[in-house]
Structures are given as C-alpha cells and as structure tokens.
Design a protein around this motif. Sequence first.
Motif, PDB file in Angstrom:
ATOM      1  N   UNK A 144      46.340  37.761  50.967  1.00 57.29           N
ATOM      2  CA  UNK A 144      46.140  36.388  51.449  1.00 57.29           C
ATOM      3  C   UNK A 144      44.913  35.749  50.807  1.00 57.29           C
ATOM      4  N   UNK A 145      43.835  36.534  50.656  1.00 60.66           N
ATOM      5  CA  UNK A 145      42.618  35.992  50.035  1.00 60.66           C
ATOM      6  C   UNK A 145      42.923  35.523  48.615  1.00 60.66           C
ATOM      7  N   UNK A 146      43.637  36.354  47.864  1.00 63.66           N
ATOM      8  CA  UNK A 146      43.983  35.974  46.493  1.00 63.66           C
ATOM      9  C   UNK A 146      44.803  34.676  46.483  1.00 63.66           C
ATOM     10  N   UNK A 147      45.744  34.600  47.422  1.00 61.87           N
ATOM     11  CA  UNK A 147      46.603  33.409  47.528  1.00 61.87           C
ATOM     12  C   UNK A 147      45.765  32.170  47.838  1.00 61.87           C
ATOM     13  N   UNK A 148      44.787  32.307  48.745  1.00 61.63           N
ATOM     14  CA  UNK A 148      43.947  31.158  49.113  1.00 61.63           C
ATOM     15  C   UNK A 148      43.033  30.748  47.963  1.00 61.63           C
ATOM     16  N   UNK A 149      42.469  31.715  47.250  1.00 62.43           N
ATOM     17  CA  UNK A 149      41.627  31.389  46.101  1.00 62.43           C
ATOM     18  C   UNK A 149      42.422  30.599  45.070  1.00 62.43           C
TER      19      UNK A 149
ATOM     20  N   UNK B   9      35.325  27.657  36.671  1.00 66.15           N
ATOM     21  CA  UNK B   9      36.717  28.115  36.582  1.00 66.15           C
ATOM     22  C   UNK B   9      36.779  29.593  36.205  1.00 66.15           C
ATOM     23  N   UNK B  10      35.901  29.980  35.284  1.00 59.45           N
ATOM     24  CA  UNK B  10      35.872  31.369  34.843  1.00 59.45           C
ATOM     25  C   UNK B  10      35.479  32.286  36.004  1.00 59.45           C
TER      26      UNK B  10
ATOM     27  N   UNK C  28      37.273  36.159  40.182  1.00 65.77           N
ATOM     28  CA  UNK C  28      37.367  36.488  41.605  1.00 65.77           C
ATOM     29  C   UNK C  28      38.825  36.701  42.019  1.00 65.77           C
ATOM     30  N   UNK C  29      39.716  35.832  41.534  1.00 67.14           N
ATOM     31  CA  UNK C  29      41.143  35.959  41.842  1.00 67.14           C
ATOM     32  C   UNK C  29      41.686  37.278  41.308  1.00 67.14           C
TER      33      UNK C  29
ATOM     34  N   UNK D 166      42.338  44.591  43.931  1.00 67.95           N
ATOM     35  CA  UNK D 166      42.033  45.316  45.171  1.00 67.95           C
ATOM     36  C   UNK D 166      43.262  45.379  46.065  1.00 67.95           C
ATOM     37  N   UNK D 167      43.955  44.242  46.192  1.00 69.03           N
ATOM     38  CA  UNK D 167      45.158  44.197  47.036  1.00 69.03           C
ATOM     39  C   UNK D 167      46.231  45.140  46.512  1.00 69.03           C
TER      40      UNK D 167
END
Length: 207
Positions: free
Chosen positions: A77-82, A113-114, A119-120, A126-127
Amino acid sequence: MGRMFGYARVSSREQNLDRQIQTLKKYVDEEHILTDKESGKNLNRPSYQALKGALGLRSGDTLVITSLDRLSRNKTDIKQELQWFKEQNIRLKILDLPTSLIEVPEGQKWILDMIQNILIEVMASIAEQERLTIKKRQREGIEAARKKGKHLGRPRVQIPEEMEEVYTLWKNGKITAKKAMELLHMSSSTFYRKIQEYEKVSGPKGH
C-alpha cells in the motif's frame, strides 16, 4: 507555491496524537493537519481519504508526515500511495527521512523525482521480499507437517466400521437421522458429509 498539509495517525482511539501534531506544527499550520485514529492495515480512513478527495490535495501541494508508516503499515500500500503522490504532482515530506525534506532550486525538480523514485523502488523491494518470505515459511511449514505425517486443514473424520449397518437402517427408514448420528457419534454436518463420502464409494443403497 502550493498548499501545505499535515497528516497524523494512531492505531486506536485510546492512543494520543499530540506528539505527532506538535511535530507537524513546526512545518504546517494546525488547521491544515488532518488526523485519524484508525488502524494502518488499510487505507480506508476518513481523514486520509478526504486528503485524497476532490477538496483535498492538488497538484503542487505538499503533505507532511512524521514517518512512512503513518500512511500505512502495508508495504505494498505504501508503494501504491507513493506512486499516487508522484502522479498527482504532490510533494511528500517524511520527517524521519531527511532526504525527502531537501529543498531544491527552481528547475531542479528532477532531484526530488529521483528521491521519490528511489523510495518507491525500495518500498516495492521490501514488499516483494516480505511476500517471498511468507511464501517460503508456508512451504517450509507444509513440508515439515508432511514429514511428521500431519494432515493440513480441517481434521478428517474417518468413516467408522459401523457406517454400512447404520446407513442401511437409516436409508430404509428403520431409524431416524438423529438416532443414526447418536450411534455413529457424529454431529449433523459431519454425518451428512460422511453420507456423501460413503455413497461416492459404495453408491446409494436402500429405498
């Protein structure tokens, strides 16, 4: 310049938001800090969804949070939100990740952006690793259970030796289903399940 918002979250109504709010107030006016007292297991939280709604964040705005797990505790979910913040051109400042706080000169937005792309990718990795670890543990557990001869899932009730005799009496109307269950020491659901299994093997009998 876009607007600045803050978001704070704790997992239950008994927990206190004061510490997060005091920290966010160093960056955001208090009236622009939205809060939730909801679990981080999913994203369906009133204030957070309001932030993402039509009256919330717009292109060029900035959202400040104290840590990534305030968005969610689910790495996918974190990746999706980022990704969503990136696509909407919304800056995300994460106070315990200093690189996300960097201010860059006009025309050098590519640096931000980089940082966001890195971060993404990190959150995606990790996920994925967590998913692989869970699958590996499941496989190891199944293999260990097989070696020990354990049956996984609901314990199976073996068809007792008396099944044929009791089944025939019940099928011919000599005893009731309740009496048949008592004789076989079975619950109603088990009895009818075993009847189906028995009939598959031996075929229906009686009248």
